[in-house]
Design a protein around this motif. Structure first.
Motif, short mmCIF file in Angstrom:
data_model
loop_
_atom_site.label_atom_id
_atom_site.label_comp_id
_atom_site.label_asym_id
_atom_site.label_seq_id
_atom_site.Cartn_x
_atom_site.Cartn_y
_atom_site.Cartn_z
N LEU A 87 0.82 -1.08 -0.05
CA LEU A 87 -0.21 0.04 -0.17
C LEU A 87 1.30 0.81 0.38
CD1 LEU A 87 -3.17 1.52 0.05
CD2 LEU A 87 -2.56 1.42 2.68
N GLU A 88 0.84 1.66 -0.83
CA GLU A 88 1.56 3.19 -0.97
C GLU A 88 0.25 4.61 -0.73
OE1 GLU A 88 3.73 5.82 -3.55
OE2 GLU A 88 2.43 4.95 -5.41
N ILE A 89 0.58 5.32 0.11
CA ILE A 89 -0.28 6.44 0.40
C ILE A 89 0.55 7.50 -0.54
CG2 ILE A 89 -1.20 7.98 2.14
CD1 ILE A 89 -1.92 4.96 1.85
N GLY A 90 -0.33 8.72 -1.14
CA GLY A 90 0.49 9.54 -1.66
C GLY A 90 0.91 9.33 -2.92
N THR A 91 -0.33 9.02 -4.20
CA THR A 91 0.72 8.50 -6.01
C THR A 91 1.32 9.78 -6.10
OG1 THR A 91 -2.43 7.12 -5.28
CG2 THR A 91 -0.36 7.19 -7.40
N GLY A 92 0.69 10.92 -6.41
CA GLY A 92 1.26 12.42 -6.50
C GLY A 92 1.47 11.38 -8.24
N SER A 93 2.60 11.69 -8.81
CA SER A 93 3.26 11.47 -10.44
C SER A 93 3.49 9.79 -10.82
CB SER A 93 4.47 11.72 -10.38
OG SER A 93 5.54 10.87 -9.55
N GLY A 94 3.48 9.00 -9.39
CA GLY A 94 2.93 7.82 -9.72
C GLY A 94 4.32 6.88 -9.79
N ILE A 110 -3.17 5.49 -2.67
CA ILE A 110 -4.32 6.47 -3.07
C ILE A 110 -4.00 7.87 -3.02
CG2 ILE A 110 -5.50 6.87 -0.71
CD1 ILE A 110 -5.80 3.82 0.53
N GLU A 111 -4.67 8.32 -3.30
CA GLU A 111 -4.20 9.69 -3.31
C GLU A 111 -5.05 11.22 -2.90
OE1 GLU A 111 -1.93 11.84 -4.55
OE2 GLU A 111 -2.84 13.46 -3.84
N ARG A 112 -5.26 11.73 -2.81
CA ARG A 112 -6.21 13.04 -1.78
C ARG A 112 -6.42 13.72 -3.17
NH1 ARG A 112 -5.04 17.50 0.17
NH2 ARG A 112 -7.34 17.84 1.81
N SER A 137 -8.77 8.81 -2.52
CA SER A 137 -9.36 9.39 -1.13
C SER A 137 -8.63 9.49 0.11
CB SER A 137 -10.29 7.44 -0.29
OG SER A 137 -8.93 7.12 -0.12
N ASP A 138 -8.75 9.28 1.73
CA ASP A 138 -8.12 9.81 2.88
C ASP A 138 -6.70 8.95 3.41
OD1 ASP A 138 -5.75 10.41 5.31
OD2 ASP A 138 -7.84 11.15 5.71
N GLY A 139 -6.07 8.83 2.67
CA GLY A 139 -5.10 7.73 2.39
C GLY A 139 -4.72 7.66 3.85
N THR A 140 -4.71 8.44 5.07
CA THR A 140 -4.40 7.80 6.46
C THR A 140 -5.84 7.31 6.70
OG1 THR A 140 -5.90 9.76 7.32
CG2 THR A 140 -2.97 10.86 6.38
N LEU A 210 1.21 15.46 4.47
CA LEU A 210 -0.03 14.75 5.37
C LEU A 210 -0.63 15.00 5.02
CD1 LEU A 210 -0.15 11.11 4.42
CD2 LEU A 210 0.06 11.56 6.63
N ILE A 211 -1.96 15.19 4.65
CA ILE A 211 -3.61 15.84 5.52
C ILE A 211 -4.30 15.25 5.31
CG2 ILE A 211 -5.17 17.50 4.25
CD1 ILE A 211 -2.89 18.84 2.76
N GLY A 212 -4.90 14.75 6.31
CA GLY A 212 -6.41 14.00 6.21
C GLY A 212 -6.52 14.13 7.42
N1 SAH Z 1 4.79 9.11 -4.47
C1 SAH Z 1 4.47 10.63 -5.13
C2 SAH Z 1 4.79 11.95 -4.14
C3 SAH Z 1 3.82 12.70 -4.21
S1 SAH Z 1 4.08 14.29 -3.32
C4 SAH Z 1 5.18 10.39 -6.36
O1 SAH Z 1 6.06 9.39 -6.77
O2 SAH Z 1 5.24 11.12 -7.22
C5 SAH Z 1 3.13 13.03 -1.87
C6 SAH Z 1 1.48 13.41 -2.13
O3 SAH Z 1 0.27 12.64 -1.04
C7 SAH Z 1 0.39 14.56 -3.08
O4 SAH Z 1 0.31 14.15 -4.44
C8 SAH Z 1 -0.39 14.75 -2.12
O5 SAH Z 1 -1.45 15.08 -1.94
C9 SAH Z 1 -0.54 13.32 -1.76
N2 SAH Z 1 -0.86 13.31 -0.42
C10 SAH Z 1 -1.33 13.90 1.10
N3 SAH Z 1 -1.32 13.30 1.82
C11 SAH Z 1 -2.25 12.43 1.42
C12 SAH Z 1 -3.65 11.74 2.30
N4 SAH Z 1 -3.99 12.05 3.07
N5 SAH Z 1 -3.98 10.59 1.69
C13 SAH Z 1 -3.60 10.44 -0.40
N6 SAH Z 1 -2.09 11.07 -0.58
C14 SAH Z 1 -2.10 12.50 0.30
#
Ligand code: SAH
Length: 218
Positions: A87-94, A110-112, A137-140, A210-212
């Motif tokens: 599981l990765e939280i924060g997909t961002g660029s991918g 998961i990306e918010r 969704s909120d990944g937290t 990390l917002i959530g």
């Molecule tokens: N792993 C990414 C890093 C992106 S920066 C990459 O390889 O590019 C961090 C990301 O976390 C941002 O896109 C931000 O929107 C996301 N993020 C912040 N809080 C989050 C949450 N609670 N749930 C999911 N994504 C979150």
């Protein structure tokens, strides 16, 4: 004749050599993944020429893709062998998810931020990363229906380790995430054993927030 792909492949080999191997990353699967994944396709065209530099890059929406070395180090710390569901939280660029997808069986990410979520989902389809599943969704709060996970990586900095993520980590699993203040954090590795949680501090780092519900408020 188009020599672009050769140029990027050469820069990528240099990146792996000088930034990853030279700094002590030895995990063969991580090195192989970073040699194969075209990092320049995960940033905007304007940034492509900078994609293999030794620094983080903006990816839009005020977010950043980490420096290659940090990605290698965090991935190595997950101690992956190939059969895992991660599981990765924060997909961002991918990009981080793409690296994981080359190493493990299945990646849940998961990306918010909706703009990044939609854009990156399309990129995964276009580049045929078929073992990555995405969620907006909120990944937290984790991804309860799909847990427990063998490894969890959080790519944004939190003020605490979200309890749901620890709950959704399998016994024997590893969770790597930055925890601390808004401007600097410590990279923590958390291992879940039969007897409880073991935490290792891997040193200072700096991530976007990390917002959530179990992170910072907006
Ligand atoms: N792993 C990414 C890093 C992106 S920066 C990459 O390889 O590019 C961090 C990301 O976390 C941002 O896109 C931000 O929107 C996301 N993020 C912040 N809080 C989050 C949450 N609670 N749930 C999911 N994504 C979150």
């Amino acid at each position: 004749m188009n020599d672009e792909p050769n140029k990027f492949a050469r820069w990528r080999r240099d990146m792996v050599e000088n930034q990853i191997i030279a700094r002590g990353v030895a995990d063969a699967a991580v090195i192989d993944a970073m040699t194969r994944v075209p990092r320049h396709l995960f940033v905007s065209e304007a940034m492509a020429e900078s994609a293999y530099g030794d620094f983080p890059l903006p990816i839009g929406e005020g977010q950043t893709i980490s420096q290659p070395y940090i990605i290698a180090e965090m991935t190595q710390r997950l101690e992956l062998s190939g059969s895992e569901r991660v599981l990765e939280i924060g997909t961002g660029s991918g990009y981080q998810a793409a690296i994981l997808s080359k190493i493990v069986y299945k990646v849940y990410t998961i990306e918010r931020n909706n703009t990044l979520f939609v854009q990156t989902r399309k990129l995964f389809d276009r580049l045929k990363y078929h073992n990555i599943v995405t969620r907006y969704s909120d990944g937290t709060q984790g991804w309860k229906q799909e847990g427990p996970f063998d490894a969890i990586i959080v790519t944004a900095g939190g003020n605490q380790v979200p309890t749901p993520l620890v709950d959704q980590l399998a016994i024997g699993g590893r969770l790597v995430m930055p925890v601390g203040g808004l401007h600097s954090q410590e990279l923590l590795k958390i291992e879940k054993t039969e007897n409880g949680i073991q935490t290792t501090n891997l040193g200072g780092c700096r991530f976007v927030k990390l917002i959530g519900q179990h992170g910072w408020s907006e």
